[in-house]
Write an enzyme that holds these catalytic residues in place. Structure first.
Site, PDB file in Angstrom:
ATOM      1  CD  GLU A  91      -1.772  -2.335   1.705  1.00  0.00           C
ATOM      2  OE1 GLU A  91      -2.680  -3.173   1.825  1.00  0.00           O
ATOM      3  OE2 GLU A  91      -0.568  -2.571   2.020  1.00  0.00           O
TER       4      GLU A  91
ATOM      5  CG  PHE B  29      -8.647  -9.542  13.275  1.00  0.00           C
ATOM      6  CD1 PHE B  29      -7.366  -9.936  13.652  1.00  0.00           C
ATOM      7  CD2 PHE B  29      -8.994  -9.612  11.929  1.00  0.00           C
ATOM      8  CE1 PHE B  29      -6.448 -10.387  12.710  1.00  0.00           C
ATOM      9  CE2 PHE B  29      -8.089 -10.062  10.985  1.00  0.00           C
ATOM     10  CZ  PHE B  29      -6.807 -10.450  11.368  1.00  0.00           C
ATOM     11  CD  GLN B  30      -6.789  -7.071   9.611  1.00  0.00           C
ATOM     12  OE1 GLN B  30      -7.840  -6.861   9.002  1.00  0.00           O
ATOM     13  NE2 GLN B  30      -5.701  -7.550   9.017  1.00  0.00           N
TER      14      GLN B  30
ATOM     15  CB  VAL C 176      15.619   9.806  -0.706  1.00  0.00           C
ATOM     16  CG1 VAL C 176      16.494  10.179   0.476  1.00  0.00           C
ATOM     17  CG2 VAL C 176      14.475  10.796  -0.829  1.00  0.00           C
TER      18      VAL C 176
ATOM     19  CG  PHE D 252      22.864  11.530   1.155  1.00  0.00           C
ATOM     20  CD1 PHE D 252      23.253  12.280   0.068  1.00  0.00           C
ATOM     21  CD2 PHE D 252      22.449  12.203   2.297  1.00  0.00           C
ATOM     22  CE1 PHE D 252      23.232  13.666   0.094  1.00  0.00           C
ATOM     23  CE2 PHE D 252      22.431  13.582   2.341  1.00  0.00           C
ATOM     24  CZ  PHE D 252      22.826  14.323   1.238  1.00  0.00           C
TER      25      PHE D 252
END
Length: 575
Positions: free
Chosen positions: A50, A112-113, A383, A468
């Site tokens: 996601e 749950f969740q 990045v 970096f």
């Protein structure tokens, strides 16, 4: 037959011109995904994580200006969205996130969740509301769309899975179309006169432009011509200001050129246009500062400001130009241009590849990508050190675009943003400049490229370290620790996923290999073994930085790591 809440939400998104919804399917999202399945006007884009969905939606919104959508199922599913949504909010792109929720009757029971997205997403959004009744739809969805578009930010609607399947009370949309053309915004006349008076009385003006200069290239260049002012651009202003610009003298900041740094330090008036450049140490200490931004809250946030004015860059310059006297002296501009030529030449001298050598300088790889890429290529940049090389060697031309996590600074953004860029721009060349650490972090969505046959070209700057971070450690006198990466041959990993891939270990392979993967019909990956010991010097060195770096070298020798110091010298001095 009545429509469900989910169907009406999708109707709202359809009316807003949404083309893609990025996400991972889950039972609490079934109502939404099934409604999308029945549409011909929009597409569900299945990703493997996601976080990738949020980055991809942000990339589409950045490139098109239209609303893009991501979605996550209840609990862990929508929690994974949060990092990408932070990036979207800080990049100021219109994104709507659908955060599915557990069954409404179970809320508050530690089910749950169970999480509370309406609280979790508050900080990275400009609108975040829980839908607790069918009566709220379509109004809440429409407010979310309007807020994301008008504020150019993230809106979140939290929808329990069971509620999404209920019949909607009101199916009629309140807004049939969304038109968010930019309004005319400029300072009042008395403030314009005050700005003009200061600029007219100044001998050495420098312009610093950022992302707020989008769509204002010609106006900014015209202003620079009248003021005989060098133009310094922030990273997010690069794609809008760098091209066809005789007044451009490069960037400043940690990624920039010495010429940009000195153009700002030597001016007597700095004119900031649409920029929130964050590094206070790079601002001039004695110059007068004028800041123009359409977001008043940004004025004075980074440095003291003598005149702060609210306005769009284009509208403000159009109103300001008739009030200005054209400068007769261009000494400040000439000096800045001379410095830029010297800095540019020095950087180009570093971007070389010697046939027969095993050492591949990352500068050379970036320069070759720039040379071979199409005129309208879209670059997504991880990045870390890839941002440095992109800032210095990718040339913008008014058609090319460049995306990165330039404000939020998240690792692993390049591949996810490339997914959104490719989905929204079929047939256009999309190239990532990926770090080995960033690529590995969300490498699973290489499978998304294969599944959707998105022709993204992944170029990995493989230096075997968090480059970096390693540079930062050395610059502050620390022995680098915890930054080494034991990488696989990424080309073999890609081939295992069914993606065409190549690997380069010598400079003469770079050009032919890049041409090969860019010509490939479909997704492709190039794993390039670049030099780890490459210093990216900031545009000015403070005494404490020199002392700290010497301290690192002494520590390295005393800890039996003198070979690192030798490699650094060979790479950066004896070239």
């Amino acid at each position: 037959m009545a429509k469900t809440v989910a169907e009406v939400i999708v109707d709202v998104l359809d009316a807003a011109g949404v083309k893609h919804i990025y996400g991972v399917a889950g039972d609490s999202l079934n109502g939404i995904t099934d409604s999308i399945r029945q549409r011909k006007t929009m597409q569900w884009v299945p990703v493997r994580h996601e976080e990738v969905a949020a980055f991809a939606a942000g990339a589409e919104a950045h490139l098109t200006g239209r609303l893009a959508v991501c979605a996550g199922s209840c609990g862990p599913g929508n929690l994974h969205l949060i990092n990408g949504l932070y990036d979207c909010q800080r990049n100021r792109v219109p994104v709507l996130a659908i955060a599915a929720q557990i069954p409404s009757s179970e809320l508050g029971s530690h089910y749950f969740q169970e999480t509370h997205p309406e609280n979790l997403f508050k900080e990275c959004s400009c609108y975040c509301e829980l839908v607790s009744s069918p009566n709220q739809i379509p109004r809440v969805a429409e407010i979310a769309v309007q807020t994301a578009l008008s504020k150019k930010g993230v809106a979140v609607i939290v929808v329990p899975g069971d509620l999404a399947l209920r019949d909607a009370v009101n199916e009629s949309l309140r807004i049939s179309s969304y038109n968010h053309s930019e309004p005319i915004i400029r300072p009042a006349d008395d403030q314009l006169n005050e700005i003009a008076a200061l600029l007219n009385s100044s001998e050495k003006v420098t312009i610093l432009g950022g992302a707020g200069c989008a769509g204002s290239h010609d106006e900014v260049v015209s202003l620079a011509g009248v003021l005989k002012a060098p133009i310094v651009h922030a990273m997010r202003g690069k794609e809008f200001l760098e091209y066809n610009n005789p007044y451009d003298v490069g960037m400043t900041g940690l990624l920039g050129f010495s010429s940009g740094y000195y153009a700002m330090k030597e001016c007597d008036t700095l004119l900031m246009l649409g920029t929130d450049f964050p590094y206070q140490q790079f601002y001039p200490e004695k110059a007068k500062i004028i800041q123009i931004d359409n977001r008043s809250e940004q004025i004075g946030r980074r440095s003291r400001v003598d005149i702060g004015a609210t306005g769009n860059v284009k509208d403000t310059i159009s109103a300001l130009l008739p009030l200005l006297n054209e400068k007769t002296s261009d000494a400040h501009l000439k000096e800045a241009q001379k410095n830029y030529l010297e800095a540019r030449t020095g950087l180009d001298d570093l971007a070389t590849g010697t046939p027969g050598e095993k050492l591949i300088h990352p500068q050379y790889l970036a320069k070759e990508i720039d040379r071979i890429a199409s005129k309208d290529a879209i670059f997504t940049v991880d990045v870390g050190t890839p941002v440095i090389w992109a800032a210095r060697y990718l040339r913008m031309n008014g058609q090319r675009r460049i995306l990165g996590s330039f404000n939020h600074g998240s690792m692993a953004n390049a591949l996810p943003q490339a997914i959104g860029a490719a989905a929204a721009n079929p047939g256009r060349q999309v190239i990532t400049l990926s770090g080995d650490g960033g690529f590995a972090m969300l490498m699973g969505d290489m499978l998304t490229l294969r599944q959707l046959n998105l022709p993204v070209k992944i170029v990995i700057f493989n230096n075997g370290s968090l480059g970096f971070v390693e540079l930062e450690m050395k610059a502050t006198g620390f022995l680098d620790h915890g930054v080494e990466l034991k990488n696989p041959d990424f080309s073999k990993v890609a081939e295992g996923a069914g993606i065409f891939a190549m690997r380069c270990e010598s400079p003469e392979e770079i050009g032919p290999s890049l041409e090969c993967i860019l010509e490939h019909d479909g997704p492709a990956l190039l794993d390039v073994k670049v030099n780890r010991f490459e210093l990216a010097m900031p545009p000015s060195l403070k005494l404490n930085q020199i002392v700290d770096f010497n301290l690192y070298m002494m520590r390295a020798i005393l800890n039996g790591r003198g070979d690192e110091v030798i490699d650094l010298a060979r790479t950066n001095i004896f070239r």
